[in-house]
Design a protein around this motif. Structure first.
Motif, PDB file in Angstrom:
ATOM      1  N   ASP A  49       7.718  28.852  18.683  1.00 14.01           N
ATOM      2  CA  ASP A  49       8.521  28.589  20.038  1.00 14.01           C
ATOM      3  C   ASP A  49       9.774  27.950  19.192  1.00 14.01           C
ATOM      4  O   ASP A  49       9.680  26.453  19.362  1.00 14.01           O
ATOM      5  N   HIS A  50      11.025  28.624  18.867  1.00 11.80           N
ATOM      6  CA  HIS A  50      12.169  28.078  18.310  1.00 11.80           C
ATOM      7  C   HIS A  50      12.810  27.253  19.664  1.00 11.80           C
ATOM      8  O   HIS A  50      13.448  26.106  19.131  1.00 11.80           O
ATOM      9  N   GLU A  51      13.052  27.209  20.879  1.00 14.97           N
ATOM     10  CA  GLU A  51      13.480  26.470  21.568  1.00 14.97           C
ATOM     11  C   GLU A  51      12.940  25.597  21.371  1.00 14.97           C
ATOM     12  O   GLU A  51      13.552  23.722  21.348  1.00 14.97           O
ATOM     13  N   ALA A  52      11.280  24.912  21.992  1.00 14.84           N
ATOM     14  CA  ALA A  52      10.770  23.853  21.993  1.00 14.84           C
ATOM     15  C   ALA A  52      11.076  23.411  20.193  1.00 14.84           C
ATOM     16  O   ALA A  52      11.134  21.727  20.489  1.00 14.84           O
ATOM     17  N   ARG A  53      10.332  23.335  19.724  1.00 14.65           N
ATOM     18  CA  ARG A  53      11.316  22.924  18.167  1.00 14.65           C
ATOM     19  C   ARG A  53      12.138  22.954  17.424  1.00 14.65           C
ATOM     20  O   ARG A  53      12.119  21.344  17.379  1.00 14.65           O
ATOM     21  N   ARG A  55      14.351  21.278  20.203  1.00 10.12           N
ATOM     22  CA  ARG A  55      14.274  19.751  21.264  1.00 10.12           C
ATOM     23  C   ARG A  55      13.899  19.115  20.507  1.00 10.12           C
ATOM     24  O   ARG A  55      14.556  17.876  20.643  1.00 10.12           O
ATOM     25  N   GLU A  56      12.794  19.548  19.911  1.00  7.66           N
ATOM     26  CA  GLU A  56      11.661  18.361  19.684  1.00  7.66           C
ATOM     27  C   GLU A  56      12.789  17.772  17.973  1.00  7.66           C
ATOM     28  O   GLU A  56      12.367  16.306  17.998  1.00  7.66           O
TER      29      GLU A  56
END
Length: 66
Positions: A49-53, A55-56
């Protein structure tokens, strides 16, 4: 595949790391740009999940834990 050039500001220690990787690929005659493109390709082609990664990673970088 067409390419687009854009400027990126990178922390100096990352430039040193990037130069180190580029030097390790001297037999491939890889440029810094090619190494960065390979890293980005691996990231975006991966099954995450590019967005979640991202952001992290941004949060961890800002906290100094990355």
């Amino acid at each position: 595949m067409s390419k687009t050039e854009f400027g990126v500001s990178v922390a100096e220690e990352l430039v040193d790391d990037l130069d180190g990787v580029t030097e390790q690929c001297v037999d491939l005659q890889a440029s810094r740009s090619e190494v960065v493109e390979a890293i980005l390709t691996a990231f975006f082609r991966g099954e995450i999940d590019h967005e979640a990664r991202i952001r992290e990673l941004i949060i961890r970088r800002r906290k100094g834990t990355l």
